[in-house]
Every structure is written in C-alpha cells, then in structure tokens.
Enzyme design. Structure first.
Site, mmCIF file in Angstrom:
data_model
loop_
_atom_site.group_PDB
_atom_site.id
_atom_site.type_symbol
_atom_site.label_atom_id
_atom_site.label_comp_id
_atom_site.label_asym_id
_atom_site.label_seq_id
_atom_site.Cartn_x
_atom_site.Cartn_y
_atom_site.Cartn_z
ATOM 1 N N CYS A 22 -12.339 16.724 7.991
ATOM 2 C CA CYS A 22 -13.102 17.163 6.817
ATOM 3 C C CYS A 22 -12.336 16.853 5.532
ATOM 4 C CB CYS A 22 -13.361 18.658 6.904
ATOM 5 S SG CYS A 22 -11.827 19.572 6.985
ATOM 6 N N CYS A 77 -8.794 18.124 5.159
ATOM 7 C CA CYS A 77 -7.762 17.312 5.829
ATOM 8 C C CYS A 77 -7.242 16.261 4.848
ATOM 9 C CB CYS A 77 -8.325 16.587 7.048
ATOM 10 S SG CYS A 77 -9.074 17.647 8.264
ATOM 11 N N ASP A 107 3.608 -40.836 -2.021
ATOM 12 C CA ASP A 107 4.653 -40.750 -3.029
ATOM 13 C C ASP A 107 5.928 -41.202 -2.310
ATOM 14 O OD1 ASP A 107 6.034 -39.856 -5.394
ATOM 15 O OD2 ASP A 107 6.825 -38.264 -4.116
ATOM 16 N N ASP A 166 3.798 -34.070 -8.310
ATOM 17 C CA ASP A 166 2.716 -34.664 -7.525
ATOM 18 C C ASP A 166 1.439 -33.824 -7.578
ATOM 19 O OD1 ASP A 166 4.331 -36.727 -6.639
ATOM 20 O OD2 ASP A 166 5.073 -35.552 -4.941
#
Lengths: 740, 119
Positions: free
Chosen positions: A15, A18, A429, A632
């Site tokens: 509930c 809690c 590259d 790059d």
C-alpha cells in the site's frame, strides 16, 4: 563527489504507507540525495553519492523495515521463465485441440468414417468434443479479436476467430436443428473437424514460430551471458567477492589467472595475457601491462593483476555493445515500408474477399451451393497470413545484426545494413586504418650546418606538444637516444601543414612541403633526396631554422599485415578500393602499391576528406568510408556507410554506421557479405510471404475449380498458413550459418 | 430470391467492412504534459496517438492486456527500440525525440499501430 542514479526492485509492498516507509528508510542512508518508490512497478529509484554510500547499505536499510531491495537484476531470467510457461500452456492447448480434433476427424471425414467407432458418428458427441477446443484452446483468438474490433482494427486472430466461429456455429446448428437444414435441401453434416483441426494447427504453427523466434535473439543472450557474475574487490585491505552490480567506479579489483575480468578499468599493478575474443572477435590473446586498459567480460589467461574500475554497469563496453545491438534490432529497414503499407490494408481486404467468395459460390454454385460457399469462405479467412509479411524483415535484421556482433561487427541500424549491400566503392583512411598508425623515424638528413642529433633534438622539442602521430615517432626516437628536449614558445600547429614555434630563441618551422612553400623557404636543392625518400613510401618532414632548410626527417608507417588480403577480398567482390591520406602523392602511391590499391587520394587535408567522399558519390558510386580518427568523423558521416575501426576514437564510432571492434580489416568485406546475405534473406522472405498470399488466397476462393475441380479444404489451408510463418522465421535463422 | 438477398447482403457487408476498418478517423492526440504516460495494449495501443514536446524525455509505460502473440513485441523503429511486452506487466520505454514530426510505431508483426506526434 560521484553521484549515481539506480533503480532497484523493491519487494513486499502492499500500500501507499509501504511507499512512505521504504522511501524514508532509503533517505536515511548517508549519501542518498533522492529516493522515489513506485508501488505499481515495485521499483525504487535512488540517487546517491558513490563515495559514501553503496547499494548494499541501501539493501540493509530496507531489510530493517521488513522489505527486500533486490540488488541482482532478475528481469531476464524472469522473462525467460514466463516465456517458457507461455510455451507450455500453448503446447497443452495444441495437444488437446489436435487430440480432440483427430477424434472428430476420424468420426466425420468421408474416408475415415467407415473405420471409426459408432460413437464418433453421433453429432452430439462431436459437438461435445469440439466445444472445449473452440472456447478454451481458441479463447485467445477471441480475447484478441474483441478488443481489436472495439477499436475498429483487425489482425490474424480476427480472421481465425471469424473462420472457425462460422464453421463451429454452422455445425452446432446442424446438430441441434437437422430438420431445418434438411428442409432447405442441405445434407445435415457438421464441420466440427474444420473448426477444431484449424485451431489445433494454427496453435501448433504459433508454438513452433515462438520457439524459432527465440533463436533470433540468441546473439543478445550470448552477449548477456558473457558478463561476470561477481568481482573480487579489495576493500579495507581485504579481498571480498561481491555481485557485479555492486562494483563501483574507483574500486580496486584483483583478477587471477583463468578468471573473467568483471568491469572495464586500468591495470594498476601486474601484467597478463588477456583473451578478448568474446568481445572483439580477435583470436590472439593480448599482452597487457600497468597502465593498459582492460575490458569487462574478457578472460584473464596467465598473470595476476589488480586494476581500477573506470566503467561499471551500463557504461561498460559490453553494456554499450548490447545496447547498440538491441537498438539495431529495433530499427526499421527501408525495404520494410512496402510490407508496412500492405499489411495495414491486408486483413480488411481478406474479409472483403471472403464475402465475395461466399456470394459468388452461393449465387453461381449448382450443387450444395451453401456448403461450398461456407467452406470456401472459411478457407479464405484461414489461409491468409499477414504474420509472414510482418516477420519477413525484422527477423532477418535481428539474426543479421546479431551474427555481426558475434564477429565483432557492430551495425548501428537496419538502414545501414541495407545500404551496405549496395556499396561499390570503399575508401580507406590510410593512417591507423591500413597502417599501424605508429610511424618510426627511418632517416635523418642534414641539409645545412646542423648535425643529425641537433636536427632531431630541435624537431622533437617542437613536436613534444603536438598530438600528431608523426610527432610521437620523433619524440620517441629522441627519448630512445636519451636527448634532453628544449622548451618551446609561440607553439602553433598549422592543420595539414605542420608546426611552428621558437626553440632556443630561434624561429623553427617543421612540417611538409606545403608549410615551407607557405613560408617561402626554398627546398629545390634537396628535391632529389626528398623524392627518393617519398618514393620509398616515407613521409618526409622538413626542419627550417631562421628561413633556411636545415634538415630532413623521414618517418615511415608500417602497413598492417591484413591490409593486402583485405583489399584483395574486396576487389574480388567487384568493389573498387581507394585510399585517402594527407600524405603527398609519392608517399601515398608507395604505400598503395604495397597494398594493391590503385586509386589514391593524396594530399587531402583533414577537412577535405568529406568533400573527397562526396566527389566519389557524385560519380554515382555508393561509398563506404573506413577510418578511425576524430578527423575522419565528417567523412564517415558523409559516406553512404561509415565504418569505424574499433581502435578509433569515440567520435569516429559515434559518426559511423558500422563499427569493427575486432580491428580486423577483413571485416569490411565480411560486413558487406553479411549485408548482402541479410538482404537476400529479406527479399526471399518477402517474395515468399507475398507470393504465398497472392497465390493461395485465390486458390482458397476456388478460382481453380472451374478448370481443374480443385478446392482447398480449410484444414489444408490452416496447415499451409501455419507453415508460412515458420518458414519465414526459419529462413531468417539460416543466416546464422553464413561464414564470415 | 435468396440469391438476390445474398448478393445485396454481400455488397452491404463489403461496404461495411470498408467503412468499419478503412474509413476510421484518426483519434485526437493525447497531449503528454507529464514525464510519463500509460499505454494500454489491447487490440491496439491506447491512447493511440500521443503528442510529446521535442527534446522532452518521456516514459511510455506499455501494459499488455491482450494475449495475442501479435502484440507481444512493440517496435518504435524511429527510436530504434524493440521491447518485449510480457502479459499484464508494465514495460517502460523511454524516448527523447530529437526532431518534430509524426512517428508511427507498431507491434512486432506490424499489424497494430500507434503514433507519437512530436511538437
């Protein structure tokens, strides 16, 4: 102060009070800045300082209040258990419906009726046997159809529910009121076998399909399974084993031979050989020493070492890989659009076709027109299979991306996978991709009064503040010769040219030809020597002091062992390979020759790489760019497919569509092969799924009847329908067998 | 006579199916002002159309109440999210839309659709 936010499962709440109790308990723990508990989801989200608070302290505080804070993630295992339970229920329904359906078939099918016990000839008994199949085993069809109809949508369940309901209620009517049926000139024959066997076979298809679909996410399961369960953390001078999710950044962890490395970190003490194949696909163990990084989930082979955790939880490399693969599997391939469009109209169109079937058979049929009309309508509703169309693309994408991940090829999304299939030009590259990116000084030539040592010392003094890979080679060479480096003032890096600065009160320029041309410093007297070095593939850097060239330093990068074969593999696939570099033409050509590349884009400044890629695209080519550096990133983003090497920077990986964490150049070709195979599988699936519906729906409508007297019994229609989804998923699973 | 009745009923049936499924008006978008919204998965996604502001992190809580295996996965292709939806369990999907527009999402078999409008 490091703060973190974590969500934990909190059990035992009933509930709202809690919630208050547990929130208060969490907030009481020193270091907790915020705690929010959700009753509906049973979860607590806690923000806390990792220096002064640990998850265990939170769990202890909650335990005192009588509740349980789960520190272990259980969601995956729970999900697996639930899936197993679902499959078991489905299996039971299949067995019951096929069992009862077989009895009904035995008692009512023309060829079998003579050898069946008389009790099965009684329609009331058949009704009794068919009812649980229709309303228990077939309940899910109704439970899916009713809410769908409420919202004016329909799917496959709607078709099955409609088809079987028509067959069942007609049969029930025939059983209860046979005289009424006879009075209108019909044979009072029930068709309970149709309703029950159809439900049984379709559920059987779903069972196999669900089992097969589990296989499509195997890659994720494998990756999740790689994670270590515990870590041996040194706390207060003692080694303690703690669950992996309690390891925090900064923890010192000890790893012994044969143990799994729990999280990512940096070695503080000791050395070892580490098998990283499970993450990178790299088969050779890697030697690691103090200062090297280690990756979580990899295997320590030989030595014992301690290391500091730098990435935990969702920040680890493994977690990032899993997230990337999950994201790719959630993405949509452009090829799927056509299936999307068709499936949105599919079910209503099939219902309309079923109505047309009924009308045509009833109006134009001669003998027992109503029964023929009814059975053919049911067959049309049952045979239509929109699921196969829906499954065709995503299942293949899931298996394809998963297969890639297993081989160290991480694909960002389905679109990238689809475009990679069309690649006809690959641009590499040079530095760090085709070469090791760790150049070494090979020649020092004095061109003035300064001696070789002096040239190196001045060059190294200038370069020590630079981040360029060539600078590193020069500084390392000076360190090797134990030279004392001078201090630099007015240091300035000129992108793509070199550097300038003042050392020992003298203005120095150190860089390539362009830098000296810019400064109008003549190099003509040494052109032959420079050309010779460049022809050998070496990069020549020139040192000028007070307006005069004083020396040349040649630096050469070593070509990666796999480069030549990898390039050859791509060329054999009919893909043009180009190399892009900031080096001058001679150096670039020399390296390209070694590797077997004919198209060389040399003297390209970092900010021009993107433009070069676009130029190739303008030739009508589909370009893949492979790189690893920050510079790059724009070119990777501009290319149709950007491929980053795993050794590269985060920026490059971010901009890439595919990341090769295995650092293997062969994987470029593998990625293209995987893409081609995945696309082939998707196309086969789509052709099959569309073809199946386009061919078999008209057959079920009875178009072949006027020519060949062929009609499709709804039972066979349901068998075909069940098979169609399974075959699509199974075809996708075949992708697992692709050799990379 | 019965054939005429069947013909008329069939034409009416076809028109009804067309109107019922294909002439359905799109629902008004539910504007999400909070950081989360519950979406019920039952014969589709409800609310079917939601509107969220660009750049706002929003949690979509899917709760599947429909046993159809069609709906056991939800795929938000534009957000690169594919999630399993266990029956009767709340599954949170967090999205932070980076561009405006209309983004469809669907079940794993692409039969049921929902829409996110980013403003």
């Amino acid at each position: 102060m490091a703060t973190t936010k974590k969500t934990f499962l909190l059990k035992g709440m009933h509930c709202a009070s809690c919630v208050r109790v547990t929130e208060r308990a969490l907030k009481k723990v020193p270091g907790v800045t915020e705690a929010v508990v959700n009753l509906a989801t049973e979860k607590a989200t806690v923000s806390y300082n990792t220096d002064s608070c640990t998850p265990q302290q939170l769990a202890d505080s909650i335990a005192k209040t009588g509740y349980t804070l789960e520190l272990e993630e259980k969601s995956d295992t729970t999900q697996a258990t639930e899936k197993k339970q679902e499959l078991q229920i489905l299996k039971n329904k299949v067995m019951v419906s096929l069992g009862l359906g077989s009895l009904i078939l035995w008692g009512s099918f023309p060829g079998l009726i003579k050898i069946s016990p008389p009790i099965l000839h009684n329609s009331w008994i058949l009704l009794l046997l068919a009812t649980p199949v229709q309303f228990w085993a077939g309940l899910d069809f109704y439970r899916a159809t009713i809410p769908a109809l409420k919202h004016r949508t329909a799917n496959m369940d709607t078709l099955v529910a409609l088809g079987t309901t028509v067959a069942y209620f007609y049969s029930a009517f025939v059983t209860i009121f046979p005289q009424v049926v006879m009075r209108i000139g019909l044979d009072p024959m029930p068709y309970f076998d149709v309703a029950t066997i159809v439900i049984g076979l379709i559920l059987l298809g779903r069972y196999f399909e669900a089992k097969a679909k589990l296989g499509t996410s195997d890659a994720i399961k494998k990756l999740l399974g790689l994670q270590a369960k515990t870590a041996r953390v040194i706390r207060n001078g003692k080694d303690i084993d703690i669950p992996i999710n309690q390891v925090e950044v900064g923890d010192i962890i000890r790893v012994r031979p044969g143990e799994k490395i729990p999280v990512d970190g940096i070695i503080l003490d000791g050395e070892s050989s580490i098998d990283e194949s499970m993450i990178t696909g790299e088969s050779m163990p890697v030697d690691k020493v103090q200062g090297d990084t280690v990756v979580g989930a990899t295997m320590n082979k030989s030595g014992t070492f301690t290391y500091k955790a730098i990435k935990v939880g969702s920040a680890t490399m493994l977690a990032q890989i899993i997230q990337l693969v999950q994201e790719a599997q959630g993405s949509k391939a452009p090829i799927q659009r056509i299936a999307d469009l068709i499936s949105s109209y599919f079910v209503p169109v099939v219902i309309m076709l079923a109505i047309v079937t009924f009308a045509v058979w009833y109006i134009f049929g001669v003998h027992q027109a109503f029964v023929f009309a009814l059975l053919n309508t049911v067959a049309v509703l049952i045979i239509a299979c929109p699921c196969a169309m829906g499954l065709a693309t995503p299942t293949a994408i899931m298996v394809g991306t998963g297969k890639g991940a297993e081989h160290g090829i991480l694909i960002k999304d389905a679109e990238s996978l689809e475009i990679a299939n069309k690649i006809n030009t690959v641009v590499f590259d040079k530095t760090g991709t085709l070469t090791n990116g760790k150049p070494e000084v090979t020649d020092i030539i004095a061109t003035g009064k300064l001696r070789k040592e002096g040239i190196l010392q001045l060059a190294a003094s200038l370069e020590k503040g630079s981040e360029h890979s060539l600078a590193d080679a020069i500084v390392k060479e000076a360190e090797k010769r134990k030279m004392k480096l001078g201090s630099v003032v007015k240091f300035h890096a000129v992108a793509g040219h070199g550097i300038e600065g003042v050392v020992e009160e003298k203005q120095l320029y150190f860089g390539n030809r362009k830098l000296l041309e810019r400064e109008r410093i003549s190099i003509t007297a040494f052109n032959t020597q420079i050309a010779q070095l460049e022809h050998e593939g070496k990069t020549v850097m020139m040192l000028a002091q007070e307006g005069k060239l004083v020396g040349l330093i040649a630096v050469a990068d070593t070509v990666k062992e796999s480069a030549k074969n990898a390039v050859q593999k791509l060329q054999n696939m009919g893909i043009e390979v180009a190399m892009i570099t900031g080096d001058n033409h001679r150096t670039a050509d020399a390296i390209a020759r070694k590797i077997g590349i004919t198209r060389v884009l040399a003297e390209v400044l970092p900010d021009q790489k993107e433009a070069e890629v676009r130029k190739i695209q303008k030739e009508g080519k589909k370009v893949a760019m492979i790189g690893d550096g920050i510079n790059d990133a724009p070119a990777l983003a501009a290319a149709d497919v950007g491929i980053a090497m795993g050794t590269g920077t985060d920026v490059a990986i971010e901009a890439a569509d595919i990341t090769l964490i295995n650092k293997d150049l062969h994987s470029v070709a593998d990625a293209v092969i995987l893409s081609k195979r995945t696309m082939r599988t998707i196309k086969t699936n789509l052709v099959w799924a569309f073809g199946y519906n386009i061919v078999l729906i008209p057959v079920a409508m009875g178009v072949l009847y006027p020519f060949f007297h062929v009609l499709l019994n709804p039972i066979f229609a349901s068998a075909a329908m069940a098979m169609s989804s399974i075959s699509v998923v199974s075809n996708s699973l075949l992708l697992k067998k692709v050799k990379l | 006579m019965d054939k005429i009745i069947v013909a008329i009923a069939s034409i009416s049936g076809i028109l009804f199916v067309y109107w019922f499924f294909l002439m359905k008006k799109e629902e008004d978008a539910v504007v999400v002002n909070t950081s989360s919204i519950d979406i019920t998965v039952e014969g589709g996604y409800f609310p079917n159309v939601i509107s969220i502001p660009k750049g706002k992190k929003t949690t979509l809580n899917f709760i599947r109440k429909d046993p159809s295996s069609c709906l056991e996965e939800v795929v938000l292709g534009d957000f690169r999210i594919r999630k399993n939806l266990p029956l009767n369990k709340k599954v949170a999907v967090v999205v932070t839309p980076e561009k405006t527009g209309e983004f469809d999402y669907a079940c794993g078999m692409n039969m049921f659709h929902g829409k996110i409008i980013v403003t």
